[in-house]
Design a protein around this motif. Structure first.
Motif, PDB file in Angstrom:
ATOM      1  N   TRP A   1       0.820  -1.209   0.000  1.00  0.00           N
ATOM      2  CA  TRP A   1       0.000   0.000   0.000  1.00  0.00           C
ATOM      3  C   TRP A   1       0.861   1.270   0.000  1.00  0.00           C
ATOM      4  CZ3 TRP A   1      -4.055  -1.624   4.258  1.00  0.00           C
ATOM      5  CH2 TRP A   1      -4.999  -2.486   3.670  1.00  0.00           C
ATOM      6  N   ILE A   2       1.887   1.301   0.830  1.00  0.00           N
ATOM      7  CA  ILE A   2       2.699   2.524   0.940  1.00  0.00           C
ATOM      8  C   ILE A   2       3.520   2.758  -0.325  1.00  0.00           C
ATOM      9  CG2 ILE A   2       4.843   1.631   1.953  1.00  0.00           C
ATOM     10  CD1 ILE A   2       2.836   4.728   3.070  1.00  0.00           C
ATOM     11  N   CYS A   3       3.921   1.683  -1.001  1.00  0.00           N
ATOM     12  CA  CYS A   3       4.626   1.849  -2.285  1.00  0.00           C
ATOM     13  C   CYS A   3       3.699   2.493  -3.310  1.00  0.00           C
ATOM     14  CB  CYS A   3       5.123   0.500  -2.799  1.00  0.00           C
ATOM     15  SG  CYS A   3       6.603  -0.123  -1.970  1.00  0.00           S
ATOM     16  N   GLU A   4       2.463   2.016  -3.332  1.00  0.00           N
ATOM     17  CA  GLU A   4       1.510   2.613  -4.270  1.00  0.00           C
ATOM     18  C   GLU A   4       1.292   4.089  -3.942  1.00  0.00           C
ATOM     19  OE1 GLU A   4      -3.160   2.173  -5.506  1.00  0.00           O
ATOM     20  OE2 GLU A   4      -2.469   2.167  -3.447  1.00  0.00           O
ATOM     21  N   ASP A   5       1.119   4.418  -2.661  1.00  0.00           N
ATOM     22  CA  ASP A   5       0.923   5.816  -2.273  1.00  0.00           C
ATOM     23  C   ASP A   5       2.116   6.681  -2.659  1.00  0.00           C
ATOM     24  OD1 ASP A   5      -1.578   5.537  -1.286  1.00  0.00           O
ATOM     25  OD2 ASP A   5      -1.138   6.507   0.642  1.00  0.00           O
ATOM     26  N   LEU A   6       3.304   6.165  -2.434  1.00  0.00           N
ATOM     27  CA  LEU A   6       4.505   6.938  -2.733  1.00  0.00           C
ATOM     28  C   LEU A   6       4.618   7.276  -4.221  1.00  0.00           C
ATOM     29  CD1 LEU A   6       7.283   5.439  -0.441  1.00  0.00           C
ATOM     30  CD2 LEU A   6       6.462   7.787  -0.454  1.00  0.00           C
ATOM     31  N   LEU A   7       4.204   6.315  -5.066  1.00  0.00           N
ATOM     32  CA  LEU A   7       4.287   6.570  -6.501  1.00  0.00           C
ATOM     33  C   LEU A   7       3.392   7.732  -6.911  1.00  0.00           C
ATOM     34  CD1 LEU A   7       4.442   2.922  -7.836  1.00  0.00           C
ATOM     35  CD2 LEU A   7       6.266   4.619  -7.867  1.00  0.00           C
ATOM     36  N   PHE A   8       2.312   7.973  -6.182  1.00  0.00           N
ATOM     37  CA  PHE A   8       1.471   9.125  -6.457  1.00  0.00           C
ATOM     38  C   PHE A   8       1.988  10.376  -5.761  1.00  0.00           C
ATOM     39  CE2 PHE A   8      -1.403   5.835  -7.788  1.00  0.00           C
ATOM     40  CZ  PHE A   8      -2.088   6.402  -8.848  1.00  0.00           C
ATOM     41  N   VAL A   9       2.411  10.218  -4.523  1.00  0.00           N
ATOM     42  CA  VAL A   9       2.913  11.367  -3.781  1.00  0.00           C
ATOM     43  C   VAL A   9       4.148  11.960  -4.456  1.00  0.00           C
ATOM     44  CG1 VAL A   9       3.980  12.067  -1.603  1.00  0.00           C
ATOM     45  CG2 VAL A   9       1.933  10.645  -1.592  1.00  0.00           C
ATOM     46  N   LEU A  10       4.977  11.133  -5.040  1.00  0.00           N
ATOM     47  CA  LEU A  10       6.167  11.617  -5.735  1.00  0.00           C
ATOM     48  C   LEU A  10       5.819  12.468  -6.953  1.00  0.00           C
ATOM     49  CD1 LEU A  10       8.472   8.469  -5.528  1.00  0.00           C
ATOM     50  CD2 LEU A  10       8.703  10.608  -4.253  1.00  0.00           C
ATOM     51  N   GLN A  11       4.554  12.376  -7.403  1.00  0.00           N
ATOM     52  CA  GLN A  11       4.076  13.227  -8.482  1.00  0.00           C
ATOM     53  C   GLN A  11       3.277  14.423  -7.954  1.00  0.00           C
ATOM     54  OE1 GLN A  11       4.867  12.908 -11.642  1.00  0.00           O
ATOM     55  NE2 GLN A  11       6.009  11.018 -11.359  1.00  0.00           N
ATOM     56  N   GLY A  12       3.237  14.582  -6.629  1.00  0.00           N
ATOM     57  CA  GLY A  12       2.540  15.709  -6.037  1.00  0.00           C
ATOM     58  C   GLY A  12       1.077  15.460  -5.754  1.00  0.00           C
ATOM     59  N   VAL A  13       0.618  14.194  -5.841  1.00  0.00           N
ATOM     60  CA  VAL A  13      -0.786  13.852  -5.620  1.00  0.00           C
ATOM     61  C   VAL A  13      -0.913  13.120  -4.290  1.00  0.00           C
ATOM     62  CG1 VAL A  13      -2.794  12.647  -6.566  1.00  0.00           C
ATOM     63  CG2 VAL A  13      -1.113  13.680  -8.113  1.00  0.00           C
ATOM     64  N   GLU A  14      -1.934  13.487  -3.521  1.00  0.00           N
ATOM     65  CA  GLU A  14      -2.153  12.836  -2.243  1.00  0.00           C
ATOM     66  C   GLU A  14      -2.442  11.348  -2.430  1.00  0.00           C
ATOM     67  OE1 GLU A  14      -5.302  15.554  -0.762  1.00  0.00           O
ATOM     68  OE2 GLU A  14      -4.196  15.375   1.111  1.00  0.00           O
ATOM     69  N   GLY A  15      -2.062  10.577  -1.414  1.00  0.00           N
ATOM     70  CA  GLY A  15      -2.389   9.164  -1.397  1.00  0.00           C
ATOM     71  C   GLY A  15      -3.408   8.855  -0.320  1.00  0.00           C
ATOM     72  N   SER A  16      -3.567   7.579  -0.020  1.00  0.00           N
ATOM     73  CA  SER A  16      -4.490   7.166   1.034  1.00  0.00           C
ATOM     74  C   SER A  16      -3.827   7.190   2.397  1.00  0.00           C
ATOM     75  CB  SER A  16      -5.006   5.748   0.742  1.00  0.00           C
ATOM     76  OG  SER A  16      -5.717   5.725  -0.468  1.00  0.00           O
ATOM     77  N   LEU A  17      -2.562   6.842   2.452  1.00  0.00           N
ATOM     78  CA  LEU A  17      -1.838   6.807   3.716  1.00  0.00           C
ATOM     79  C   LEU A  17      -0.963   8.039   3.915  1.00  0.00           C
ATOM     80  CD1 LEU A  17      -0.715   3.082   3.644  1.00  0.00           C
ATOM     81  CD2 LEU A  17      -2.736   4.048   4.730  1.00  0.00           C
ATOM     82  N   ILE A  18      -0.674   8.747   2.830  1.00  0.00           N
ATOM     83  CA  ILE A  18       0.154   9.956   2.879  1.00  0.00           C
ATOM     84  C   ILE A  18      -0.691  11.102   2.374  1.00  0.00           C
ATOM     85  CG2 ILE A  18       2.296  11.053   2.150  1.00  0.00           C
ATOM     86  CD1 ILE A  18       3.432   8.297   1.569  1.00  0.00           C
TER      87      ILE A  18
END
Length: 921
Positions: free
Chosen positions: A185-202
């Motif tokens: 889950w956190i890997c998936e969130d990071l891939l979005f957060v690294l593009q400036g988009v909020e995730g579910s856990l971040i």
């Protein structure tokens, strides 16, 4: 830190566990329905077959518990997509009831309603749905294509086809979830957060507003779900600064897109965007690896992104530097209430973006005048160079700044090359180091041949020149001249184009002069390269400015322009013969024409200057110059000599010059304030009341055409006039004292009248006249024979070897300044004493008629004129002349002796002459 693995393994693994090798699904003890539900739970997390994870969970006995949790909120059946679109979005979260098997407190949402408007890709945000809901959904073409290409496992693809953008999870519950699932889950969130988009856990931090430009320019701030496993949280916190840097760089590039930031800033933004593109490609590749590789872990993600972290921090630091320099003045957008019209713009029909943009531009211009404003042009290159020099020990930083400097410098390089190759200046945003004053044209020079075209039409924005580098003492801050903007607040760096990059500082004067030379050549009708021809020669490749090859290009352009203009002036325009002609007329080295002119115009020159006819004087000068018996009759430029009348006497004028209270005006005339401390109020009042005679106001002028007017300019003509008036006054006094001597050779003066007192009186007059004449002749001989002639020979030898136009200009001005100094016309104290001495001699010459009257009265009535009262009157006047002359002669000799030993060695010859004259007399 280690995590628990299935009991069968009996060993520990690193804190980021790697899934084991896939095995056949036949080993699972789950039926099809349970397997579908479990796969649907992971479908939104990771698009791979979860066989390896399920195998471990089955062996460890935790699979049934996970399935029980999967039957909770993430696996309960949802209404069909058509029904879901009719349900209000606000009820979606409340419809999710927690499972009884895994009752947990609901995870609070960390983002406000404004954050929900941020778009997120639905392919990795959809919650799993049961097969019954997915059966009625039709796959999109993209999903079908991914399914056919094998990018999505078939079962996972079928379960996720119905997911839409409205079915985004607000968060996940991590309590009791195995670390492997948390990692996915956190890997998936990071891939979005690294593009400036909020995730579910971040999520965005509570106090961060992405719509606030000031906060966005510093980068997004994040917070991670506190229930995440600490072993994963450590790596996540190391990667989150990368997302912050990325958002800061992206926001900075977006804010600097407007035209007022100039071409250099846009070129820098292009180079940064190329790097951001590589970053996006990297994250896309990592996402592909995440979706396809069963061995992908958080440690793998950190391993691939760790080198990028330092690079992105350097980019963010550069953007922050640009933003902080602009923050010196408030140039932000005008608010709705601040429309510049008291909030009444809308009512007047003047509201909208147009007015706000106008107000912003006005504020930006005001900020630039005050040292703020946008960072553009040479200042951008200067900041990059400063950061590169500061971080020279970091190879990554050096490579990054070199690349950015290469991209950003291309528009600046094109302007520079076009300027030094054609003399054409195209700088619409004031980014280049050279500025043009468009109101100064060649037409101005035709009517008033000043050197303003040369000195003021093209100048350096930092205010420096070849003659004086303007730096303030102490801190090295550039001194502010006319039109030079103040430094940025908190730094010594000039704003905009006034900031010259460090690698061009040693070349700035040659860059300026190369273009100036070409402009003069073009004004003379000589063809030079056209701007489009330079563009064709450059080609499409990028030019490196801070390398020896480019410096040689500047040097070659400067040498070509310099030699061409020098040849034009010296050979085609005959500069040296013009200077010789000026020496002949202004320095009176062959003064036969002047003697003839003074004889012809004697009556006119004795009139007040305001009552004199310039036309008549000009005609008499032409007769004297063209007289076949005169040496000036063969001068080819005698027609360029003109008569002018000055508004002030020579010594009053010079005293105001050397008192440093005056300066040259734009018209090239001397405009001086009254001297400070050199004259009292009574003296100034007497000067205003005194009538200026034509002989004291007479001066020569000389007319030349462009481009010789750059060398023989108004300022140099003024220096020639000062020397000429100094010599003319000496010639006039010599002539007047000689005429006085001829008059005193008449019988009335030479015959003995029989009165001892009168004979003594006449003898004292003869002695005083002789001493004055000797003094005038010694000063005149010194000025012509030991100052002007040697210095002229030195100038001729320099002109024969001169290599540059500016050296020619400098040698010419130095020659005139040296002559003025050695003729005692630049030292205040020496000039003041000399002026009083010359005034005494002039008054004595003008008193000749009174002396003749006193003698004739005595000869007519010797007895009556011998009375003590009348005799005392005669002696009183003579004694005043003697006292004044003796006093000022002694002061002058002392002052000359002092200056000869301390400042002006050339005056030693005059000291010797004056001592010999004193001893002889």
């Amino acid at each position: 830190m280690s995590s628990r693995v299935p009991s069968g393994s009996g060993s520990t693994v690193p804190f980021t566990p790697k899934p084991r090798k896939r095995t056949s699904s036949s080993r699972f003890s789950l039926n099809d329905r349970e397997l579908n539900q479990f796969v649907g739970t992971l479908a939104s997390v990771r698009r791979v077959k979860p066989n390896a994870i399920l195998e471990e969970l089955e062996q460890s006995g935790e699979g049934s518990g996970l399935l029980a949790r999967a039957d909770g909120p993430s696996s309960r059946e949802r209404p069909s997509s058509s029904a879901q679109t009719q349900r209000p979005p606000s009820n979606r979260t409340s419809d999710r009831a927690p499972s009884s098997s895994s009752a947990q407190p609901p995870r609070p949402s960390s983002s406000s309603s404004r954050h929900r408007d941020v778009p997120r890709p639905s392919t990795s945000r959809a919650a799993p749905i049961p097969p019954s809901a997915s059966s009625s959904a039709r796959p999109t073409p993209e999903q079908e294509s991914r399914k056919r290409n094998g990018k999505l496992p078939e079962r996972v693809a079928e379960l996720s086809l119905a997911d839409g953008p409205d079915e985004v999870e607000e968060g996940r519950e991590l309590e009791g979830v195995p670390i492997e699932i948390q990692e996915a889950w956190i890997c998936e969130d990071l891939l979005f957060v690294l593009q400036g988009v909020e995730g579910s856990l971040i999520r965005y931090n509570d106090d961060y507003d992405p719509l606030d430009e000031e906060q966005a320019s510093k980068g997004a701030r994040w917070k991670v779900d506190p229930s995440l496993d600490p072993s994963l949280l450590s790596l996540v916190e190391r990667l989150l600064p990368l997302a912050t840097y990325f958002t800061a760089v992206e926001a900075s590039m977006e804010s600097r897109n407007s035209p007022e930031y100039g071409m250099v800033t846009h070129a820098l933004s292009s180079g940064i965007r190329a790097m951001l593109k590589e970053y996006r490609v990297l994250t896309a590749q990592l996402e592909s690896l995440f979706l396809s590789s069963p061995t992908f872990t958080l440690q793998t993600l950190y391993f691939h992104l760790h080198p990028t972290l330092h690079t992105m921090s350097l980019l963010a630091g550069l953007c922050l530097t640009l933003e902080s320099d602009e923050a010196g003045q408030d140039t932000s957008d005008v608010s709705d209430d601040d429309d510049g019209l008291g909030g009444m713009a809308e009512e007047l029909g003047l509201g909208g973006a147009g007015l706000k943009g106008l107000m912003k531009n006005l504020k930006a211009q005001e900020g630039l005048i005050g040292g703020g404003g946008p960072v553009l042009g040479g200042e951008v290159l200067g900041i990059i160079c400063e950061r590169e020099a500061t971080m020279s020990g970091d190879p990554t930083a050096s490579a990054l700044h070199s690349t950015l400097l290469l991209h950003a410098s291309q528009p600046y390089c094109r302007m520079l090359v076009r300027w030094i190759a054609t003399g054409y200046l195209s700088d619409p945003f004031d980014e280049f180091m050279v500025k043009e004053s468009g109101h100064i044209t060649k037409g101005v020079l035709e009517s008033d041949y000043t050197d303003e075209y040369w000195e003021r039409r093209y100048t350096l924005r930092d205010g420096s020149s070849l003659t004086s580098t303007k730096v303030a003492s102490g801190k090295g801050t550039p001194a502010l001249g006319a039109g030079v903007p103040p430094p940025r607040p908190g730094s010594n760096r000039l704003p905009g184009g006034a900031c010259i990059p460090g690698f061009l500082q040693p070349w700035k004067h040659k860059i300026l002069l190369a273009g100036k030379y070409l402009n003069v050549i073009r004004e003379c009708g000589i063809e030079v390269k056209k701007p489009n021809e330079v563009g064709e020669e450059e080609g499409d490749g990028m030019v490196v400015m801070n390398e020896p090859k480019f410096y040689k290009r500047i040097e070659d352009a400067y040498i070509y322009a310099n030699k061409t203009l020098l040849k034009l002036m010296v050979e085609e325009q005959e500069l040296i013969p013009h200077l010789r002609s000026m020496k002949h007329f202004f320095f009176l080295d062959q003064s036969d024409f002047l003697t003839n002119f003074l004889d012809l115009a004697g009556t006119e020159l004795r009139k007040p200057a305001k009552a004199t006819s310039l036309v008549k004087l000009q005609s008499l000068l032409d007769l004297a110059v063209r007289n076949p018996a005169s040496s000036s009759s063969n001068d080819p430029y005698k027609d360029d000599l003109k008569i002018v009348m000055q508004s002030q006497g020579l010594y009053e004028w010079l005293l105001k010059i050397v008192s440093k209270t005056g300066s040259l005006t734009e018209d090239g005339e001397l405009d001086f304030a009254m001297g400070d401390g050199h004259e009292d109020e009574g003296t100034r009042r007497s000067e205003k009341e005194r009538t200026l005679l034509a002989i004291d106001a007479l001066a020569f002028d000389y007319s030349v055409k462009f481009p010789l007017s750059l060398v023989i300019s108004r300022k140099t003509i003024t220096r020639y006039q000062l020397i000429f008036r100094f010599l003319l006054h000496l010639h006039h006094l010599e002539s007047a004292l000689s005429s006085m001597w001829l008059e005193q050779k008449t019988p009335s003066w030479r015959n003995n009248c029989g009165n001892e007192d009168m004979e003594k009186w006449k003898s004292r007059i003869f002695s005083l006249r002789s001493r004055m004449l000797s003094f005038v002749r010694q000063v005149l001989a010194f000025a012509t024979g030991e100052v002007l002639e040697p210095n002229w020979r030195a100038l001729e030898s320099k002109l024969a070897k001169v290599q540059t136009v500016d050296q020619l200009l400098k040698d010419h001005v130095d020659f005139l300044d040296t002559c003025l100094k050695q003729c005692m016309l630049t030292t205040s104290k020496l000039l003041s004493i000399y002026a009083k001495l010359m005034t005494t001699i002039s008054v004595f010459v003008s008193y000749q008629s009174s002396l003749n009257t006193a003698l004739n009265k005595f000869l007519a009535d010797p007895v009556g004129e011998s009375e003590p009262t009348k005799a005392n009157s005669r002696w009183t006047a003579l004694n005043k002349f003697e006292i004044n002359f003796n006093h000022h002669t002694k002061l002058h000799l002392d002052a000359v002796t002092y200056n000869a030993g301390s400042e002006n060695v050339a005056l030693l010859a005059l000291v010797t002459r004056l001592h010999q004259t004193t001893l002889r007399i």
